[in-house]
Write an enzyme that holds these catalytic residues in place. Structure first.
Site, PDB file in Angstrom:
ATOM      1  N   LYS A 129      32.890  48.216  44.459  1.00 28.20           N
ATOM      2  CA  LYS A 129      34.181  48.904  44.432  1.00 28.20           C
ATOM      3  C   LYS A 129      34.132  50.031  43.404  1.00 28.20           C
ATOM      4  O   LYS A 129      33.545  49.877  42.321  1.00 28.20           O
ATOM      5  CB  LYS A 129      35.284  47.898  44.079  1.00 28.20           C
ATOM      6  CG  LYS A 129      36.699  48.469  44.147  1.00 28.20           C
ATOM      7  CD  LYS A 129      37.735  47.383  43.866  1.00 28.20           C
ATOM      8  CE  LYS A 129      39.157  47.926  43.905  1.00 28.20           C
ATOM      9  NZ  LYS A 129      40.179  46.883  43.647  1.00 28.20           N
TER      10      LYS A 129
ATOM     11  N   SER B  99      43.959  46.233  47.026  1.00 29.09           N
ATOM     12  CA  SER B  99      43.397  47.556  46.823  1.00 29.09           C
ATOM     13  C   SER B  99      41.918  47.664  47.167  1.00 29.09           C
ATOM     14  O   SER B  99      41.363  48.756  47.252  1.00 29.09           O
ATOM     15  CB  SER B  99      43.595  47.971  45.364  1.00 29.09           C
ATOM     16  OG  SER B  99      42.870  47.092  44.491  1.00 29.09           O
TER      17      SER B  99
ATOM     18  N   SER C 221      44.313  41.541  45.336  1.00 31.48           N
ATOM     19  CA  SER C 221      43.605  42.723  45.838  1.00 31.48           C
ATOM     20  C   SER C 221      42.246  42.433  46.455  1.00 31.48           C
ATOM     21  O   SER C 221      41.652  43.312  47.076  1.00 31.48           O
ATOM     22  CB  SER C 221      43.435  43.752  44.716  1.00 31.48           C
ATOM     23  OG  SER C 221      44.684  44.258  44.311  1.00 31.48           O
TER      24      SER C 221
END
Length: 480
Positions: A75, A150, A174
């Site tokens: 990420k 997210s 998330s």
């Protein structure tokens, strides 16, 4: 595509070459990512060079790492030395990391190969991956729908078979929410189990690094590598060298298990198919000998408000370091120091980030601190105490991963959709989302197990056992 554990084993035995494995995954990425847009940047040249070094090792004398030659996606809020890290924001568009995050150091030691950086909501603020400055990531099962967020880029990359697993961060579901939307396993550890050093902070009392994978066993393998003490993260507990894969196949785990289902689940509007398949999952657990217990946690109704107030307050404090002076975007239009601060943020930050900063600053103001922030922390303690009492009756809390299915781009998920995921962040508890069914629209849905603090090893055992009795085909990939 074979799983991470099998890739590592075959490479170490010389049955397959790491270079061929990496080429195969990049071939998959080039075929599918133009539609999914999971990756912000790829590292093909570096990945192939690293794979070649692994293939050229003397196998007789070289120690084989736990993730030797296994590709992984990262990420884009986790630092890798010498690489860009944008957190999907214009503000960090040209930022180059000067050091490795602790989890990256451990992955390098284990021999993992970094494939690329995945898309996310800007500074991890959002639940759909739509607030990214650069692109919107699609759900691999239906590209008209969001993948969640997210960490939507990491979830979509694993779901579509572009990588066997990926790292994400979980502040309020998330990892586990997009895992549920994309039909994969998403794991958030106990607060303090995995170091956050080198990870761009959102809300420090919530944030945790976690994993995405196709199977629970692969998630346990990755956690065994990245978990452990780190003096650079002051909340990281001294729990070193735990092998979460060992003992994961516990054949008797379900026979003595007590699972609690909150009575508050009935207080919220839940998608009809989620209710149906969650009930089916509950019945499957009963058939295996699991005792289902109704638990009462009245403070669940405060979870959305608690999260909003405390999270935004911490966002306001953490983002204060982004002033346009020391690093990141600097406005050329500033005429004074304060004007420089204001314009650097105004020109580089998105709507969602600005909204959370403003609300967080408001609740931390002198007139509102005791009325809002301090009161929220008191109710947070109440929630933690009620969950602690509930664990005297049960071993794990069992709920749907989300209360609604993913929506189309532009539509808004209900505020309470991630209610039971957020509770784990508020209380610092481990949680894992495991896919259980496909709905009538051929979209996957998942269930969520939440354990007591540092029950992560047993959590993996329970999730692994459920994975075996569910009818979800983990080898199935979206048709793209």
């Amino acid at each position: 595509m074979i799983g991470a554990k099998d890739i590592k084993t075959k490479i170490c035995l010389g049955e397959i070459r790491s270079v061929d494995t990496i080429k195969e995954h990049f071939k998959r990425i080039k075929k599918t990512d133009p539609k999914i847009r999971a990756f912000l940047r790829l590292s093909e040249e570096n990945a192939l060079n690293q794979a070649e070094q692994i293939d050229n090792k003397d196998r007789k004398n070289a120690k084989c790492g736990l993730l030797e030659g296994v590709p992984i996606a990262i990420k884009d809020n986790i630092m890798v030395k010498g690489e860009g890290m944008t957190s999907a924001s214009k503000y960090l568009e040209h930022y180059i990391s000067t050091y490795d995050a602790t989890v990256i150091e451990k992955l390098k030691e284990a021999g993992a190969i970094f494939i690329g950086r995945t898309n996310m909501d800007e500074f991890a603020m959002g639940g759909s991956t739509e607030s990214s400055t650069y692109q919107k990531t699609a759900n691999p099962w239906n590209i008209e729908y969001i993948p969640g967020g997210s960490s939507g880029g990491s979830a979509a990359a694993v779901s579509a078979g572009m990588v066997p697993f990926a790292l994400g961060s979980d502040t309020g579901g998330s990892i586990r929410q997009p895992a549920g939307f994309c039909g994969i396993v998403g794991y958030k550890p106990s607060y303090g189990l995995i170091s956050r050093y080198g990870v761009c902070a959102l809300a420090s009392s919530f944030d945790q690094v976690g994993t995405f994978s196709k199977t629970v066993a692969d998630s346990a393998l990755l956690t065994s590598v990245i978990a452990g003490k780190d003096y650079r993260d002051p909340v990281c507990e001294p729990k070193e060298g735990i092998d979460y894969v060992r003992g994961i196949d516990n054949p008797n785990i379900l026979k003595t298990l007590r699972v609690g289902i909150p009575k508050q689940l009935l207080d919220y509007k839940t998608d009809a198919e989620i209710t149906k398949y969650f009930n089916d999952a509950t019945n499957k657990l009963k058939l295996e000998g699991v005792e289902i217990i109704e638990i009462d946690i009245p403070a669940y109704r405060y979870v959305p408000a608690l999260y909003k107030v405390i999270m935004c307050a911490e966002v306001s404090a953490n983002i204060a370091t982004f002033d346009g002076i020391r690093y990141g975007y600097r406005s050329p239009n500033g005429r004074s120091l304060n004007d420089e601060y204001a314009k650097s943020r105004a020109e580089s930050l998105g709507y969602e980030v600005k909204k959370r900063i403003l609300f967080g600053t408001y609740v931390l103001g002198a007139k509102n601190y005791h009325r809002c922030y301090h009161q929220a922390q008191k109710v947070r303690t109440l929630l933690i105490n009620q969950i602690t009492v509930a664990y005297k009756k049960c071993d794990f809390i069992f709920t749907p991963a989300t209360l609604q299915m993913p929506v189309k781009f532009g539509d808004i998920l209900p505020e309470e959709c991630d209610l039971f995921l957020i509770a784990a962040n508020l209380a610092g508890l481990p949680g894992i989302t495991v896919p259980c069914s496909f709905t009538s629209s051929c979209m996957p849905m998942g269930v969520h197990f939440m354990g007591s603090r540092f029950s992560d090893a047993k959590l993996f055992q329970v999730a692994n056992a459920f994975e075996k009795i569910s009818e979800f085909d983990t080898d199935k990939y979206p048709i793209l």
